[in-house]
Design a protein around this motif. Structure first.
Motif, mmCIF file in Angstrom:
data_model
loop_
_atom_site.group_PDB
_atom_site.id
_atom_site.type_symbol
_atom_site.label_atom_id
_atom_site.label_comp_id
_atom_site.label_asym_id
_atom_site.label_seq_id
_atom_site.Cartn_x
_atom_site.Cartn_y
_atom_site.Cartn_z
ATOM 1 N N SER A 375 0.846 -1.206 0.000
ATOM 2 C CA SER A 375 0.000 0.000 0.000
ATOM 3 C C SER A 375 0.877 1.250 0.000
ATOM 4 C CB SER A 375 -0.980 -0.002 1.181
ATOM 5 O OG SER A 375 -0.298 -0.162 2.387
ATOM 6 N N LYS A 376 2.053 1.132 0.648
ATOM 7 C CA LYS A 376 2.950 2.291 0.661
ATOM 8 C C LYS A 376 3.489 2.536 -0.755
ATOM 9 C CE LYS A 376 6.620 4.121 3.503
ATOM 10 N NZ LYS A 376 7.727 3.748 4.352
ATOM 11 N N ALA A 377 3.971 1.467 -1.386
ATOM 12 C CA ALA A 377 4.554 1.605 -2.735
ATOM 13 C C ALA A 377 3.520 2.112 -3.729
ATOM 14 C CB ALA A 377 5.107 0.262 -3.200
ATOM 15 N N SER A 378 2.266 1.747 -3.498
ATOM 16 C CA SER A 378 1.224 2.142 -4.454
ATOM 17 C C SER A 378 0.523 3.428 -4.045
ATOM 18 C CB SER A 378 0.171 1.047 -4.563
ATOM 19 O OG SER A 378 0.752 -0.204 -4.601
ATOM 20 N N ASN A 379 1.042 4.053 -2.975
ATOM 21 C CA ASN A 379 0.420 5.298 -2.487
ATOM 22 C C ASN A 379 -1.050 5.114 -2.115
ATOM 23 O OD1 ASN A 379 2.214 7.268 -2.190
ATOM 24 N ND2 ASN A 379 1.803 8.315 -4.126
ATOM 25 N N LEU A 380 -1.338 3.962 -1.521
ATOM 26 C CA LEU A 380 -2.732 3.680 -1.146
ATOM 27 C C LEU A 380 -2.943 3.924 0.336
ATOM 28 C CD1 LEU A 380 -3.194 0.242 -2.929
ATOM 29 C CD2 LEU A 380 -4.269 2.383 -3.575
ATOM 30 N N LEU A 381 -4.173 4.105 0.714
ATOM 31 C CA LEU A 381 -4.474 4.183 2.137
ATOM 32 C C LEU A 381 -4.334 2.769 2.705
ATOM 33 C CD1 LEU A 381 -7.605 6.452 1.882
ATOM 34 C CD2 LEU A 381 -5.427 7.066 2.911
ATOM 35 N N LYS A 382 -3.971 2.708 4.007
ATOM 36 C CA LYS A 382 -3.736 1.376 4.577
ATOM 37 C C LYS A 382 -5.021 0.568 4.718
ATOM 38 C CE LYS A 382 0.359 0.894 7.388
ATOM 39 N NZ LYS A 382 0.860 0.844 8.755
ATOM 40 N N ASP A 383 -6.121 1.267 4.915
ATOM 41 C CA ASP A 383 -7.386 0.588 5.115
ATOM 42 C C ASP A 383 -7.875 -0.028 3.796
ATOM 43 O OD1 ASP A 383 -9.961 -0.185 5.520
ATOM 44 O OD2 ASP A 383 -10.731 1.790 6.098
ATOM 45 N N PRO A 384 -7.937 -1.364 3.705
ATOM 46 C CA PRO A 384 -8.347 -1.988 2.437
ATOM 47 C C PRO A 384 -9.728 -1.520 1.982
ATOM 48 C CG PRO A 384 -7.594 -3.638 4.013
ATOM 49 C CD PRO A 384 -7.674 -2.347 4.764
ATOM 50 N N GLY A 385 -10.580 -1.181 2.943
ATOM 51 C CA GLY A 385 -11.932 -0.738 2.606
ATOM 52 C C GLY A 385 -11.938 0.559 1.805
ATOM 53 N N ARG A 386 -10.822 1.260 1.802
ATOM 54 C CA ARG A 386 -10.765 2.528 1.075
ATOM 55 C C ARG A 386 -9.943 2.400 -0.204
ATOM 56 N NH1 ARG A 386 -11.274 6.617 5.113
ATOM 57 N NH2 ARG A 386 -10.949 8.158 3.473
ATOM 58 N N CYS A 387 -9.650 1.159 -0.600
ATOM 59 C CA CYS A 387 -8.799 0.963 -1.784
ATOM 60 C C CYS A 387 -9.609 0.430 -2.965
ATOM 61 C CB CYS A 387 -7.703 -0.053 -1.486
ATOM 62 S SG CYS A 387 -6.586 0.556 -0.275
ATOM 63 N N PRO A 388 -9.224 0.845 -4.169
ATOM 64 C CA PRO A 388 -9.925 0.319 -5.339
ATOM 65 C C PRO A 388 -9.746 -1.193 -5.441
ATOM 66 C CG PRO A 388 -8.491 2.149 -5.928
ATOM 67 C CD PRO A 388 -8.168 1.781 -4.522
ATOM 68 N N PRO A 389 -10.789 -1.888 -5.841
ATOM 69 C CA PRO A 389 -10.750 -3.355 -5.868
ATOM 70 C C PRO A 389 -9.622 -3.937 -6.709
ATOM 71 C CG PRO A 389 -12.755 -2.495 -6.869
ATOM 72 C CD PRO A 389 -12.087 -1.350 -6.237
ATOM 73 N N ARG A 390 -9.281 -3.264 -7.809
ATOM 74 C CA ARG A 390 -8.248 -3.876 -8.653
ATOM 75 C C ARG A 390 -6.912 -3.937 -7.915
ATOM 76 N NH1 ARG A 390 -5.971 0.449 -12.350
ATOM 77 N NH2 ARG A 390 -6.641 2.338 -11.331
ATOM 78 N N PHE A 391 -6.683 -2.985 -6.981
ATOM 79 C CA PHE A 391 -5.453 -3.033 -6.193
ATOM 80 C C PHE A 391 -5.514 -4.196 -5.208
ATOM 81 C CE2 PHE A 391 -5.454 1.252 -7.762
ATOM 82 C CZ PHE A 391 -4.111 1.547 -7.966
ATOM 83 N N LEU A 392 -6.695 -4.374 -4.631
ATOM 84 C CA LEU A 392 -6.854 -5.479 -3.675
ATOM 85 C C LEU A 392 -6.577 -6.803 -4.378
ATOM 86 C CD1 LEU A 392 -10.161 -4.338 -1.923
ATOM 87 C CD2 LEU A 392 -7.827 -3.972 -1.143
ATOM 88 N N LEU A 393 -7.145 -6.933 -5.561
ATOM 89 C CA LEU A 393 -6.967 -8.170 -6.311
ATOM 90 C C LEU A 393 -5.506 -8.350 -6.712
ATOM 91 C CD1 LEU A 393 -8.635 -10.489 -7.119
ATOM 92 C CD2 LEU A 393 -9.503 -9.227 -9.059
ATOM 93 N N SER A 394 -4.866 -7.254 -7.095
ATOM 94 C CA SER A 394 -3.448 -7.332 -7.466
ATOM 95 C C SER A 394 -2.613 -7.825 -6.305
ATOM 96 C CB SER A 394 -2.907 -5.956 -7.846
ATOM 97 O OG SER A 394 -3.504 -5.532 -8.983
ATOM 98 N N TRP A 395 -2.928 -7.290 -5.131
ATOM 99 C CA TRP A 395 -2.140 -7.717 -3.976
ATOM 100 C C TRP A 395 -2.398 -9.180 -3.657
ATOM 101 C CZ3 TRP A 395 -3.558 -9.030 1.227
ATOM 102 C CH2 TRP A 395 -2.440 -9.270 2.048
#
Ligand SMILES: O=C(O)CCC(=O)C(=O)O
Ligand SMILES: [Fe+2]
Length: 484
Positions: A375-395
């Motif tokens: 999440s840090k490398a992708s500049n995402l918020l740590k809370d998965p609930g606030r992340c776009p699904p494609r990032f979740l799936l990628s991870w």
């Protein structure tokens, strides 16, 4: 929504009749139940000579699916990119009857020149034009149909068109009556219209919101391009990467052909019926923002879908019995029992499934570290609930923890994705739209993405989940959508 009468009124419908397409099938509806084939009025402003109408499901599902697929694979798409290389959307340009005019918006020019698949594309467009206009205006012959169309392809809900008016010289819309008729194929998207100020900026409290669904037609007529701007919003971040692809076809009449075009001096035939009746009780009317039209609206980020459509927010209301501020769509689905579209429910369920899986893994130390660095490398918020699904799936893919039920779905979607991408790429020229700071800035800015991008940084390869929906629509993935 405050649309007040214009102080300097334009020519009235009686002094200067306008063949409104919205009135061809009889008087349009003004906020009442819409009959089959009847148009619903979105904007009726006689003082500005601005009119917009909406037809729900003008094309049936079998036709929309066929045309979506044919255009997706056969239209000569130009991929428009922003300064940072992000894809804004893809476009294509169609002209009829020997016209060779190019279409320019900002500093990008879409050529009407020959391509390999051009003859097939032209055939599909001829067929589609006939299908739409023989339904919309059965009393008019092909000589009165529009002579051009601009096509947009939005791969998912991250792609959009910013605020703009279709006021290019080609169509004469900056100073004269100009009809634009748009057909939507594929995923539902939100479309906003607003009066514009002197610097082409939308006036916030005049925004009229609507949804455009598969098979819907929208017309903007009269002086809409002179007085108003329109905007196709991006979808809320949580949903954007999952939203199904959409194709939009906007037909127009070229009235000022380019100098090099053989039709330069040919007269243009536009509809000329003497239809000026409307059934309108007032000279100015905009479709109500529902629900809570009477309640106070505030410009905020919706507390449910977290959508920040424009300038960090959108119109929200506090629906009775709830403390949270909700946008039109969430207010409808949360408080009035109105269901979201089935595709959206699928997206929401998928998102819930992904978030709960990521959260469950996060509780384990090894995965927790991996998620933190991702999440840090992708500049995402740590809370998965606030992340776009494609990032979740990628991870999940990167840690090889895609749940079994999603595995099947992923494999099928990947195969389908590869096939579709291959076909699409064969027809797609790459084009980099350089964003200038001159007179074209307004248009460029309006056509481009907002300046800020929510996600930067190096990302692992990603699956474009929007293709899942293409697959789901064709039935091959139906069983993948059962969630435990
Ligand atoms: O995709 C849409 O519905 C809007 C497209 C549009 O405004 C345009 O092509 O000028
Ligand atoms: Fe437009």
């Amino acid at each position: 929504m405050v649309w007040k009468e214009c102080e300097l009124p334009e020519a009235s419908l009686y002094d200067c009749p306008l063949p409104l397409l919205g009135c061809f099938g009889g008087p349009p509806s003004f906020g009442h139940q819409v009959e089959v084939g009847q148009a619903e009025t979105i904007i009726w402003d006689e003082s500005r000579r601005c009119f917009a109408f909406h037809w729900r499901s003008l094309l049936d599902q079998a036709s929309t699916e066929t045309y979506f697929h044919k255009l997706q694979t056969l239209a000569p798409w130009d991929q428009l990119k922003g300064r940072k290389g992000q894809i804004l959307r893809s476009t294509s340009w169609y002209v009829r009857d020997g016209c060779t005019c190019d279409y320019t918006y900002g500093d990008a020019r879409v050529s009407s020149s020959q391509t390999k698949s051009r003859s097939q594309f032209v055939r599909i467009m001829e067929e589609l034009t006939a299908t739409v206009f023989s339904t919309l205006t059965p009393s008019l012959g092909p000589e009165c149909w529009p002579n051009s169309a601009n096509l947009n392809y939005y791969a998912d809900g991250t792609q959009s068109v910013g605020w703009h008016a279709d006021d290019e010289t080609l169509f004469g819309g900056e100073s004269q009556d100009c009809s634009i008729i748009s057909l939507s194929l594929g995923g539902r998207r939100e479309f906003w219209i607003a009066l514009k100020d002197e610097s082409m900026e939308p006036i916030q409290d005049t925004i009229v919101e609507m949804d455009l669904r598969d098979g819907d037609v929208l017309s903007m007529e009269g002086l809409m391009q002179k007085h108003t701007v329109h905007f196709l919003t991006r979808e809320p971040v949580q949903r954007a990467g999952l939203s199904p692809p959409r194709i939009n076809i906007t037909w127009r009449w070229i009235v000022n052909h380019r100098r090099a075009c053989a039709l330069r001096h040919c007269p243009v035939t536009t509809p000329s019926a003497k239809i000026i009746t409307s059934g309108a009780n007032s000279k100015i009317w905009t479709r109500p923002w529902w629900p809570g039209e009477a309640g106070t609206k505030e410009w905020r980020r919706c507390m449910s879908c977290r959508h920040n459509g424009w300038k960090g927010g959108r119109n929200c209301v506090q629906v009775e019995g709830r403390v949270s501020w909700l946008c039109r769509r969430c207010a409808k689905s949360h408080c009035c029992g109105q269901k979201l579209d089935p595709e959206e429910e699928m997206v929401d369920q998928l998102q819930l499934r992904l978030v709960s899986k990521v959260k469950a893994l996060q509780r384990q130390e090894a995965f927790s570290k991996s998620w933190d660095s991702f999440s840090k490398a992708s500049n995402l918020l740590k809370d998965p609930g606030r992340c776009p699904p494609r990032f979740l799936l990628s991870w999940l893919e990167s840690v090889e923890e895609v749940p079994d039920d999603l595995q099947v779905l992923l494999q099928k979607a990947k195969a389908q994705l590869e096939e579709t991408t291959k076909q699409l790429e064969q027809n797609t020229k790459q084009r980099l739209v350089v964003q200038g700071e001159d007179r074209t800035l307004m248009k460029r800015k309006h056509h481009g993405l907002p300046k800020k991008q929510s996600h930067k940084g190096a990302l692992p390869p990603m699956l474009s989940i929007s293709k899942l929906y293409t697959a789901a629509r064709t039935g091959s993935l139906t069983h993948g959508y059962h969630f435990s």
